[in-house]
Motif scaffolding. Structure first.
Motif, mmCIF file in Angstrom:
data_model
loop_
_atom_site.group_PDB
_atom_site.id
_atom_site.type_symbol
_atom_site.label_atom_id
_atom_site.label_comp_id
_atom_site.label_asym_id
_atom_site.label_seq_id
_atom_site.Cartn_x
_atom_site.Cartn_y
_atom_site.Cartn_z
ATOM 1 N N LEU A 185 0.854 -1.180 0.000
ATOM 2 C CA LEU A 185 0.000 0.000 0.000
ATOM 3 C C LEU A 185 0.893 1.235 0.000
ATOM 4 N N VAL A 186 0.682 2.107 -0.987
ATOM 5 C CA VAL A 186 1.474 3.329 -1.135
ATOM 6 C C VAL A 186 0.566 4.523 -0.859
ATOM 7 N N VAL A 187 0.996 5.440 0.013
ATOM 8 C CA VAL A 187 0.195 6.630 0.325
ATOM 9 C C VAL A 187 1.097 7.858 0.322
ATOM 10 N N THR A 188 0.746 8.840 -0.480
ATOM 11 C CA THR A 188 1.382 10.151 -0.390
ATOM 12 C C THR A 188 0.324 11.150 0.059
ATOM 13 N N ILE A 204 3.737 -0.948 3.837
ATOM 14 C CA ILE A 204 3.068 0.339 3.674
ATOM 15 C C ILE A 204 4.165 1.369 3.406
ATOM 16 N N LEU A 205 4.065 2.062 2.287
ATOM 17 C CA LEU A 205 5.082 3.026 1.876
ATOM 18 C C LEU A 205 4.497 4.426 1.960
ATOM 19 N N LEU A 206 5.165 5.316 2.688
ATOM 20 C CA LEU A 206 4.653 6.661 2.936
ATOM 21 C C LEU A 206 5.681 7.714 2.517
ATOM 22 N N ASP A 207 5.185 8.897 2.178
ATOM 23 C CA ASP A 207 6.087 9.987 1.806
ATOM 24 C C ASP A 207 6.533 10.825 3.009
ATOM 25 N N GLU A 264 5.904 -4.103 7.534
ATOM 26 C CA GLU A 264 6.790 -2.949 7.621
ATOM 27 C C GLU A 264 6.093 -1.699 7.138
ATOM 28 N N ILE A 265 6.426 -0.595 7.781
ATOM 29 C CA ILE A 265 6.008 0.736 7.326
ATOM 30 C C ILE A 265 7.278 1.501 6.984
ATOM 31 N N LEU A 266 7.485 1.763 5.703
ATOM 32 C CA LEU A 266 8.645 2.509 5.237
ATOM 33 C C LEU A 266 8.223 3.943 4.932
ATOM 34 N N PHE A 267 9.073 4.901 5.259
ATOM 35 C CA PHE A 267 8.710 6.295 5.033
ATOM 36 C C PHE A 267 9.948 7.101 4.655
ATOM 37 N N ARG A 268 9.714 8.143 3.896
ATOM 38 C CA ARG A 268 10.808 9.026 3.496
ATOM 39 C C ARG A 268 11.226 9.895 4.688
ATOM 40 N N ARG A 269 12.493 9.924 4.967
ATOM 41 C CA ARG A 269 13.009 10.733 6.088
ATOM 42 C C ARG A 269 13.063 12.217 5.687
#
Length: 269
Positions: A185-188, A204-207, A264-269
C-alpha cells in the motif's frame, strides 16, 4: 469500431446495479436485448433503455458517458476488456475484477476494488472508505492487480489486503493498511491514525513519517535498501508517481507486534 457507449439520460432516481454491463456478460446477450437488462434496485426495476441511450458496438470497450454516486458495482468481476466512466460511481466499483482496465474519471464510493484479483483500476478523483477491503464476513481484501486513486481515500484503505499494489496519492484516513495480510500500500499526502493496525505482513510506503502509530510497532533503523529502490523505480516507471517516493535512506517501523506481525512501514526521512 466505436466503443459500446451508455449515455446517461438524467440522474437515476434509484440505486443501480451495473454489474451486468461488462464485456464478458454482454457477449452472450443479443444486442437488441441489451436495453431490457434490469439495473434498478427498487420495485421500479429500471432497465438500460430507461436510463441510457446506447450506441456503438465494440463490446471490448465500454464507456459510460455521465456518472452518478448511484452507479454501484461498475465492472464487478471484469475478466477482459476496458470500462471507462466519465463521471462518478457509487459503491464496489471493480469488485472482484480479475483482469482488464477500469478508469473512473470522477469519485468512487466505498469498497472500490474490493477483493480484486487482477487488472488495473484507476480512480481520478477521491475514493470512499474500505478501499480494496472485504465485505462483511469475507476474510481477505484486495488479492492482486493494481489500484490507483489520484485523489484522497477514506478510512481503512487496504483493509485485509493480501496481494497487489494499491496507491493513494492525496492522503487517506485512519487505519490505512489495517489487518494487512500481504501486498503493498502506497500513500502520499499523509495518513490518519494508526496505519498498519494489526497488520501481519506486507508493506506500507509513505512519503512522510506517520504521526500516530500503534505502540506495538517498533522502529527498526535502516531497512534493506534494495526493496525501497525497486519500488521507487516501479512507481515512476508505471506512471503512478512522478518522482521516487522513499529515497536512498528511508525510515522503517516493524509490526504489528500485537499479532506477532512481520509487516513494515517505510517512510521518506
Amino acid at each position: 469500431m466505436k466503443a459500446l457507449t451508455f449515455t446517461l439520460r438524467e440522474t437515476p432516481p434509484e440505486r443501480l446495479d451495473l454489474s451486468p454491463l461488462t464485456p464478458e456478460k454482454l457477449a452472450s446477450v443479443d444486442k437488441r436485448e441489451i436495453g431490457k437488462i434490469r439495473l434498478g434496485m427498487s420495485k421500479r426495476g429500471l432497465t438500460v433503455s430507461d436510463l441510457f441511450k446506447v450506441s456503438g458496438s465494440d463490446l471490448k470497450t465500454i464507456v459510460f458517458e455521465g456518472g452518478s454516486e448511484r452507479f454501484d458495482r461498475v465492472g464487478t468481476g471484469l475478466v477482459d476488456g476496458t470500462i471507462r466512466v466519465v463521471g462518478d460511481v457509487g459503491a464496489q466499483a471493480g469488485r472482484q475484477m480479475r483482469a482488464g482496465l477500469i478508469t473512473i474519471e470522477g469519485n468512487a464510493g466505498p469498497h472500490a476494488g474490493s477483493c480484486m484479483r487482477g487488472g488495473r483500476l484507476e480512480i481520478m478523483g477521491n475514493a470512499g472508505d474500505h478501499l480494496g477491503g472485504p465485505l462483511a464476513g469475507e476474510l481477505a481484501g484486495m488479492n492482486g492487480g493494481v489500484m490507483i486513486v489520484r485523489g484522497r481515500a477514506g478510512a481503512f484503505a487496504g483493509d485485509r489486503m493480501r496481494r497487489g499494489v494499491a496507491a493513494v496519492l492525496k492522503g487517506c484516513g485512519e487505519y490505512a493498511g489495517g489487518r494487512m495480510i500481504a501486498g503493498t500500500l502506497v500513500v502520499t499526502g499523509g495518513v490518519g491514525r494508526l496505519p498498519g493496525y494489526l497488520m501481519r505482513r506486507g508493506s506500507i510506503l509513505l512519503d512522510r513519517a506517520p504521526q500516530e502509530l500503534s505502540p506495538s510497532f517498533v522502529e527498526c533503523g535502516a531497512p534493506d535498501s534494495s526493496f525501497a529502490a525497486v519500488m521507487d523505480r516501479y512507481l515512476v516507471a508505471d506512471g503512478i508517481l512522478k518522482r521516487p517516493l522513499l529515497g536512498k535512506a528511508p525510515g522503517k517501523f516493524g509490526g504489528d507486534n500485537a499479532v506477532f506481525g512481520t509487516g513494515e512501514i517505510l517512510f521518506r526521512r
